[in-house]
Design a protein around this motif. Sequence first.
Motif, mmCIF file in Angstrom:
data_model
loop_
_atom_site.group_PDB
_atom_site.id
_atom_site.type_symbol
_atom_site.label_atom_id
_atom_site.label_comp_id
_atom_site.label_asym_id
_atom_site.label_seq_id
_atom_site.Cartn_x
_atom_site.Cartn_y
_atom_site.Cartn_z
ATOM 1 N N ASP A 214 41.282 -5.164 -58.631
ATOM 2 C CA ASP A 214 41.336 -5.489 -59.890
ATOM 3 C C ASP A 214 42.866 -5.372 -60.363
ATOM 4 O O ASP A 214 43.416 -4.532 -60.870
ATOM 5 N N ASN A 215 43.646 -6.449 -59.889
ATOM 6 C CA ASN A 215 44.963 -6.578 -60.112
ATOM 7 C C ASN A 215 45.568 -6.751 -61.684
ATOM 8 O O ASN A 215 46.613 -6.579 -61.781
ATOM 9 N N GLY A 216 44.419 -7.209 -62.373
ATOM 10 C CA GLY A 216 44.713 -7.289 -63.573
ATOM 11 C C GLY A 216 44.539 -6.254 -64.579
ATOM 12 O O GLY A 216 44.604 -6.173 -65.692
ATOM 13 N N LEU A 217 43.876 -5.155 -63.930
ATOM 14 C CA LEU A 217 43.534 -3.873 -64.931
ATOM 15 C C LEU A 217 42.473 -4.316 -65.733
ATOM 16 O O LEU A 217 42.597 -3.748 -66.795
ATOM 17 N N THR A 218 41.795 -5.206 -65.752
ATOM 18 C CA THR A 218 40.816 -5.393 -66.674
ATOM 19 C C THR A 218 39.717 -4.316 -66.810
ATOM 20 O O THR A 218 39.205 -4.046 -67.927
ATOM 21 N N VAL A 219 39.477 -3.456 -66.053
ATOM 22 C CA VAL A 219 38.736 -2.327 -66.085
ATOM 23 C C VAL A 219 38.963 -1.301 -67.211
ATOM 24 O O VAL A 219 38.237 -0.836 -68.056
ATOM 25 N N PHE B 255 37.742 3.717 -60.976
ATOM 26 C CA PHE B 255 36.922 3.264 -61.844
ATOM 27 C C PHE B 255 36.113 1.918 -61.091
ATOM 28 O O PHE B 255 35.262 1.603 -61.451
ATOM 29 N N LEU B 256 36.875 1.533 -59.984
ATOM 30 C CA LEU B 256 36.520 0.341 -59.260
ATOM 31 C C LEU B 256 35.150 0.717 -58.363
ATOM 32 O O LEU B 256 35.278 1.688 -57.786
ATOM 33 N N LYS B 257 34.494 -0.267 -58.100
ATOM 34 C CA LYS B 257 33.385 0.000 -56.832
ATOM 35 C C LYS B 257 34.258 -0.306 -55.722
ATOM 36 O O LYS B 257 35.080 -0.945 -55.488
ATOM 37 N N PRO B 258 33.669 0.360 -54.619
ATOM 38 C CA PRO B 258 34.362 0.243 -53.183
ATOM 39 C C PRO B 258 34.624 -1.226 -52.875
ATOM 40 O O PRO B 258 33.622 -2.040 -53.108
ATOM 41 N N GLN B 259 35.712 -1.408 -52.203
ATOM 42 C CA GLN B 259 36.084 -2.877 -51.651
ATOM 43 C C GLN B 259 36.143 -3.861 -52.685
ATOM 44 O O GLN B 259 36.048 -5.195 -52.673
ATOM 45 N N PRO C 66 56.500 -1.897 -65.803
ATOM 46 C CA PRO C 66 57.093 -0.556 -65.601
ATOM 47 C C PRO C 66 56.315 0.652 -64.879
ATOM 48 O O PRO C 66 56.767 1.600 -64.232
ATOM 49 N N HIS C 67 54.964 0.603 -65.285
ATOM 50 C CA HIS C 67 54.138 1.467 -65.073
ATOM 51 C C HIS C 67 52.842 1.030 -64.117
ATOM 52 O O HIS C 67 51.688 1.821 -64.314
ATOM 53 N N TYR C 68 53.163 -0.060 -63.485
ATOM 54 C CA TYR C 68 51.779 -0.757 -63.213
ATOM 55 C C TYR C 68 51.259 -0.026 -62.030
ATOM 56 O O TYR C 68 50.075 0.146 -61.900
ATOM 57 N N SER C 69 52.158 0.555 -61.068
ATOM 58 C CA SER C 69 51.640 1.428 -59.905
ATOM 59 C C SER C 69 50.801 2.893 -60.531
ATOM 60 O O SER C 69 49.658 3.052 -59.829
ATOM 61 N N TYR C 70 51.240 3.190 -61.648
ATOM 62 C CA TYR C 70 50.473 4.316 -62.197
ATOM 63 C C TYR C 70 49.005 3.936 -62.717
ATOM 64 O O TYR C 70 48.089 4.527 -62.421
ATOM 65 N N LEU C 71 49.265 2.782 -63.512
ATOM 66 C CA LEU C 71 48.089 2.454 -64.020
ATOM 67 C C LEU C 71 47.091 1.663 -62.942
ATOM 68 O O LEU C 71 45.785 1.979 -63.058
ATOM 69 N N LYS C 72 47.511 1.305 -61.855
ATOM 70 C CA LYS C 72 46.572 0.960 -60.670
ATOM 71 C C LYS C 72 45.905 1.882 -60.118
ATOM 72 O O LYS C 72 44.777 1.955 -59.777
#
Length: 418
Positions: free
Chosen positions: A131-136, A124-128, A112-118
Amino acid sequence: MNSLFKYELLKIAKKRMNIVVVLVSLFLTLLFFIMPVQNYISLERDGRQVNGAAAIQLEKEYAKKLEGTLTEERVAQDIKEYQTLFTNPKNVLKDGDKVNLTDENYARYVLPHYSYLKMIDEAFLKPQVTDNGLTVLRDMRLENTAGFYQARADKVKSYLDIDYSDWKYSNQEKQFWNTKNSQIETPYEYGYHAGWRSLFQCFELLIVSIIAICICIAPVFAGEYQSGADSVILSTRYGKSKLIKAKISAAFLFALLVFLINVLLAVGIQLYAFGFEGWDLPLQILNVTIPYNLSLLEAAMVCILILLLVSMGMAAVTLLLSAKLKTAFAVLVVDVLVILLPVFLGLSGTNGILNHILMLFPYMAVQPVFPAEYTSYFSYPFPGLTVDIITMRIIVYVVISAVCIPFVGRAFKRHQVQ
């Protein structure tokens, strides 16, 4: 002049083929922009899938709980709540060293909140890196704040510092983009914005209306050559002056009307279905690294402006070709090649000269530069001046229209009558 203008406008508008072409373009616009509404998917907290209007309403309910200002403290709290899900053994499944939420808990608490969490995760991800699993977010160590906005700044710096053999920003470009980023207002406001997100994903489909415009006005001058009426027209009193101006004015007004009807239909369908909510939210909620200080409404207006200028630019090119070439078919062949050239050549994903040229062709120019990093930070460096891709597209199509129009009448007047 008025009577000539009306005659030429009606001549274009009443032509049977043109009526069919315009109706087909409207049907395709209706189809293309209603499909995202019908195919919109959301999941109930029990994992049950809903579609269409029910899914949109469910999305509004989910987004309402996330409305508000994204302060550092709030972002940190939301990340902690996400991490807390993994601390309960009943919520997770272990696969060796990997720990994942069960399907039931993932559907209930994350989707329900995936787009917000994404959105938060991407800062916090490096360019390019994806992380679809939100592991960061899952593995982050938090203090009192998340450092969300600093992470965004660090990511932008890393992106601008990319130094590949085929992609490198000059110091001038870095300074330009850093200045733009310094104008971004923080903290961001967040809320429901599904309609605007969908619009940005669909705007490029309005290329259909541009092709329809080219088809309809291709015979404006070439049709006179094919029918042999050019010899009669050029021998009349106003054939080399007022009639030419009337033809050009009528063609542009027709092109403008066709474009506006298609745009109103497209935007109207999307915003009627999804709602107008979110118009004042910052563009960065689509992608945190976007360097333009615009609201979603302002960004949509920019997209429509560029679409309009591309339409008028292609109308000017089509009229010039129509005055130069002997048949409407030849005009359309050239038009299609010009519009779809990037499809045939393909973008290489580099910062080379060819890509800088292809990004200005109609097929690419109608595609919004947001939210992809590649297009958001696309720029044209000149000595002492850097121009972003949006401004460059505006300049190019204004210049194309201004340059082509004076030559249209000249080409028609000076052609050799058979």
